[in-house]
Write an enzyme that holds these catalytic residues in place. Structure first.
Site, PDB file in Angstrom:
ATOM      1  CB  VAL A 146      -1.074  -0.024   1.371  1.00 57.15           C
ATOM      2  CG1 VAL A 146      -1.398   0.906   1.513  1.00 57.15           C
ATOM      3  CG2 VAL A 146      -2.135  -1.118   0.975  1.00 57.15           C
ATOM      4  CD  GLU A 163      -2.555   3.687  -1.631  1.00 59.32           C
ATOM      5  OE1 GLU A 163      -2.687   5.035  -2.413  1.00 59.32           O
ATOM      6  OE2 GLU A 163      -2.633   2.055  -1.469  1.00 59.32           O
ATOM      7  CG  ASP A 199      -9.302  20.448 -45.240  1.00 58.98           C
ATOM      8  OD1 ASP A 199      -8.597  20.757 -46.139  1.00 58.98           O
ATOM      9  OD2 ASP A 199     -10.515  19.535 -45.347  1.00 58.98           O
ATOM     10  CG  ASP A 228     -14.028  20.578 -42.981  1.00 52.23           C
ATOM     11  OD1 ASP A 228     -14.033  19.876 -44.058  1.00 52.23           O
ATOM     12  OD2 ASP A 228     -13.896  22.263 -42.895  1.00 52.23           O
ATOM     13  CG  ASP A 282     -11.031  15.560 -43.245  1.00 49.66           C
ATOM     14  OD1 ASP A 282     -10.708  15.801 -44.443  1.00 49.66           O
ATOM     15  OD2 ASP A 282     -11.972  16.496 -43.472  1.00 49.66           O
ATOM     16  CD  GLU A 326       1.890   6.291   1.169  1.00 49.29           C
ATOM     17  OE1 GLU A 326       2.666   5.901   0.362  1.00 49.29           O
ATOM     18  OE2 GLU A 326       1.872   7.448   1.328  1.00 49.29           O
ATOM     19  CB  THR A 329      -4.424  14.045   4.118  1.00 50.96           C
ATOM     20  OG1 THR A 329      -3.569  13.355   4.074  1.00 50.96           O
ATOM     21  CG2 THR A 329      -5.231  14.102   4.689  1.00 50.96           C
TER      22      THR A 329
END
Length: 912
Positions: free
Chosen positions: A285, A290, A332, A629, A633, A698, A728
């Site tokens: 972990v 995460e 284009d 457009d 395309d 950690e 946090t």
């Protein structure tokens, strides 16, 4: 392969009699019974889509991402070890992350369904010898259809009677309508160039004709594009692939650490298997960020929201970052660089040039006599209509001529024009002329317009002010030719306008040969589809940012070159490659061309050609943005790293195939998006440093616990670790994603496709500098509480022990110390080299709010009984809080000194 899947085995360009024979039909069409039988054989006339639902697979992917798999392992280990609350908490984290990412990333793949909108609901077909209105989906090869002005053509068909002007822009990219006639036979050209064929999805702008259907549904040209678009898979964006690699790297490191330290904890530290599993879960972990995926997703989502206000709608979040790494834009011309609106720029007569400025005549009235006559002729020899608020109807060129005539003060009322018209000779693409016979000024006039080289031979004189005229001598014709050439070199389209008043005893001509003779030339009209005013500045910014621009258009090479030169994409003499030349070019030759020629214009480009260009550029390592457009395309928009469609002028097909839609059709918005993409990428690196800097503090508590053989109690519980990771950390990280752009952002070249989002220097800074400092500080807080209470290594601290409450305060101190280090890291990560003062301490208010929320949440978790029971926290005394207060300043201050040394070293190196 089923019989319905086979393409027809006949040539639609063969003689009409042979085609009718091959289709087993006639000019009188099919019977209703025969049409029903063929419908069973050929299938309905509709665009179909392969495959089924995709969302279950996309949702499943969110639960099987490398980081998610790692968390599943951690949850399983926690469950087996009997730590059920930890297992449940980890599963909740997985589900929340997966659902959030899925909702943000899900987009509807509707490109093929959008193609169906180009098939009209109803069509007029000759059935049982009479014209009937039928469902367009029931048309079959062999049907004879009736096509009129304003009709959308519903199948590929060969004209058997009459002539049409057809807007083919959705298939070819041409802004000008093309003339198609049953009298024109083209047998050695491509289907789209055959002048006796019309195609599904195009629109008839003028004329009336009958045509025999030779292809329906997926066998049509638009169906072929649909199939091509369906086969083109969306490539993974650079950010997606890099995050995936980082995720696997993190997973390997986490698993390796967990597996390696389980025997260490059991053998050397003497821990039980259960304690060793707790230790392994903590390492897993602690090593898994995460918040990385949701924070990246949120940062991109905020970038998407910001671009909406700038005129760009991004349908895939990672497209924001992709734009930031764009090194080539394939654009284009029509509707992208230009306004897709023809405008008359100059009306030239023998009395002088009348320049049109924003539709307003700037010429003095004294030189307007011939110009007024020319305006009257332009208005009479015209079939367009000017509507309110720009809702015009008709050919773009004729609309432009009407607008110019109106600006010159001429009456352009369509009802009045129809009332005065006596006869019309439609535009003939072979003759390049159109003429009308009209009542005007008490007489009958022949009004003619057309290409100068076609009209001048029919003219005998040239009008002058005062009602006089002069013969068209050879010298004058030569001068006119040079003037026409000068306009053409400027990228302007030139038309000549002439007239002739019939004698009172002269009958109305029945043949155009009798009408279009002995004309008096009134003058020349030069027009253009002008470039958008913001494009030139946007192109200059692209060049400064090292972004290459290549024009890839279906339009004519001369026109495309002129526009490209005007807006600064190329010089006056770029390398122009026509579609036929590109088709004959081998892949190595195309690679050399793209590598060596910096100024390129690809003209008359087909959908396959655009795909080839995009693939070749990507093979060279470029990140390619493709604008477009039209329907043609769509495949290239899907193939490019990012497809950019026009929101106003673009077809629904292009919008669905693209990943970004410009709501204002403004090329300059692309530059804004490139800048936003670079800013987002820089900020992603900032919060990656911020998140990764917390991995060391950690992991440190679990290493201290294991290496001490359990004599030092675990300084941080797994649930406290999860609260730190998910609760946090997220808001400050997200706030770093909103950091303002640093100076010089658009003055540096695009980063390489191979450049990773995480660089070694970032990891050293995060893990071994900021992380180590935060670890030392948090552990100092832990030992400060224990030692102040008289704790010695090995003293019991479990439930019921005298030091249990002190132990809870100590773990809480570790928790708060990590948060304090987190605050210092947030300020340190705001810049890579610059000092915090240079960007302003308060210049990112979202970060200040995020830190405020972080501290408020920490107080809630520490001082409220429900969370104390859940997380094992305990209230801290004032002296403990005072001990932690300097932590943020120590972390930030240390990094400020590091950045000062880096700047000093760089300045010294530059001075040498």
């Amino acid at each position: 392969m089923t019989e319905q899947d086979e393409r027809p085995r006949f040539d639609p360009t063969e003689r009409v009699e042979l085609l009718l024979r091959d289709l087993r039909t006639s000019r009188h069409g099919l019977s209703s019974r025969e049409a029903e039988r063929r419908l069973v054989h050929y299938g309905p006339n509709e665009i179909t889509r392969r495959g089924g639902r995709r969302w279950p697979k996309e949702l499943a992917f969110q639960f099987t991402h490398p980081l998610a798999l790692l968390l599943w392992v951690a949850a399983g280990l926690a469950w087996l070890a009997g730590i059920v609350p930890v297992a449940i908490a980890i599963v909740i984290v997985i589900v929340v992350n997966a659902l959030f990412a899925f909702v943000q990333e899900t987009q509807a793949e509707r490109a093929v369904e959008a193609l169906a909108a180009y098939l009209p609901v109803r069509a007029k077909a000759v059935r049982d010898g009479r014209v009937q209105t039928v469902e367009a989906t029931t048309l079959v090869p062999g049907d004879v259809v009736v096509i009129g002005e304003g009709d959308r053509i519903c199948a590929d068909a060969r004209l058997v009677e009459g002539g049409l002007e057809v807007d083919l822009s959705t298939l070819t990219g041409e802004s000008m309508p093309a003339y198609r006639s049953a009298d024109l036979l083209d047998t050695r050209v491509s289907l789209l160039q055959a002048r006796d064929l019309v195609f599904s999805g195009t629109t008839c702008t003028e004329g009336e004709a009958r045509a025999v259907v030779f292809a329906t549904g997926m066998h049509t040209e638009i169906g072929r594009i649909a199939a091509l678009s369906e086969r083109v898979e969306r490539a993974e964006s650079p950010l997606e692939s890099q995050v995936r690699r980082v995720a696997w790297l993190i997973a390997i490191i986490a698993v390796a650490l967990g597996v390696a330290f389980i025997p260490v904890a059991m053998v050397f530290a003497g821990l039980s298997l259960g304690d060793a599993v707790v230790f392994a879960v903590g390492l897993l972990v602690g090593n898994v960020p995460e918040g990385l995926l949701p924070v990246i997703t949120l940062a991109l989502a905020l970038g998407v929201r910001g671009l909406v206000h700038a005129g760009a709608v991004v349908k895939r979040l990672s497209a924001v970052e992709t734009l930031g790494s764009t090194s080539v834009i394939c654009t284009d011309k029509t509707g992208t660089l230009t306004e897709n609106h023809m405008r008359v720029t100059t009306v030239w007569t023998n009395a002088g040039a009348v320049r049109m400025q924003d539709g307003v005549d700037s010429a003095p009235a004294s030189s307007r006599q011939v110009a007024d006559r020319l305006a009257a002729a332009m208005s009479a020899c015209n079939n367009a209509e000017l509507g309110d608020a720009g809702a015009h109807v008709g050919d773009p060129t004729e609309i432009a001529l009407l607008e110019a005539a109106s600006a010159l003060g001429c009456q352009v009322d369509p009802d009045e024009r129809r009332r005065r018209r006596v006869r019309q000779f439609h535009f003939d693409p072979v003759l390049k002329l159109m003429s009308t016979v009209d009542e005007r000024d008490g007489g009958i006039w022949v009004d003619v317009k057309g290409a100068p080289e076609a009209l001048l031979p029919h003219c005998a004189t040239m009008a002058e002010d005062g009602g006089t005229s002069r013969p068209l001598s050879e010298g004058l014709r030569h001068e006119l030719g040079e003037r026409v050439d000068s306009y053409a070199r400027a990228g302007l389209r030139v038309l000549a306008v002439a007239e002739r008043r019939l004698r009172p005893d002269e009958p109305v001509p029945l043949r155009r040969e009798d009408a279009e003779r002995d004309l008096e030339l009134l003058g020349l009209v030069a027009m253009q589809d002008p470039p958008r005013p913001q494009v030139a500045d946007a192109v200059a910014q692209c060049h400064t940012a090292g972004v290459r621009i290549i024009v890839v258009t279906g339009d004519h090479g001369l026109t495309a070159t002129a526009i490209a030169s005007q807006v600064g994409i190329t010089g006056e003499h770029p390398t122009v490659v026509n579609g036929d030349e590109l088709e004959r070019m081998h892949e190595p030759d195309l690679d050399v061309l793209l590598r060596n020629e910096k100024e390129l214009v690809f003209a008359r480009s087909s959908p396959e050609a655009k795909l080839r260009i995009a693939d070749a550029l990507r093979a060279e390592g470029h990140v390619v943005a493709m604008t477009g457009d039209g329907v043609n395309d769509a495949p290239a928009l899907r193939r490019a790293d990012i497809g950019v469609a026009m929101g106003r002028a673009g077809t629904d097909v292009a919008k669905e195939a693209a990943t970004m839609v410009l709501t204002d059709d403004n090329f300059a918005t692309i530059v804004t998006a490139v800048r936003a993409g670079r800013q987002v990428y820089d900020n992603i690196r900032k919060f990656i440093v911020y998140i990764f800097a917390h991995s060391t503090p950690e992991i440190t508590p679990f290493l201290v616990f294991a290496l001490s053989g359990g004599s030092i109690p675990l300084p941080l519980t797994v649930l406290q670790l999860l609260a730190f990771d998910v609760g946090t950390e997220t808001l400050p990280a997200l706030a770093l994603g909103r950091e303002p752009a640093e100076p010089g952002l658009m003055n540096r070249p695009p980063r390489r496709r191979s450049e990773g989002v995480i660089r070694p220097g970032m990891l050293v800074r995060a893990w071994l500098f900021l992380g180590v400092i935060s670890s030392v500080l948090s552990m100092a807080g832990f030992f400060y509480v224990l030692l102040s209470a008289g704790w010695h290594p090995g003293d019991p601290t479990g439930p019921g022990a005298p030091l249990h409450h002190v132990y809870q305060q100590a773990t809480t101190m570790t928790f708060l110390g990590m948060i304090a280090g987190q605050v210092g890291t947030a300020f340190a990560a705001r810049t890579d080299r610059a000092s915090l003062r240079s960007v302003g301490v308060f210049s990112n208010p979202l970060l200040l709010w995020g830190i405020g929320f972080e501290l408020a949440l920490a107080a809630l978790l520490i001082y409220t009984p429900p969370f104390q029971d859940l997380l094992g926290t305990a209230a801290l005394t004032p002296d403990m809080i005072a001990f932690v207060l300097p932590f943020p300043f120590i972390v930030w201050g240390a990094d400020e000194i590091r950045r000062w040394l880096v700047r000093r070293r760089a300045a010294a190196k530059q001075s040498r």
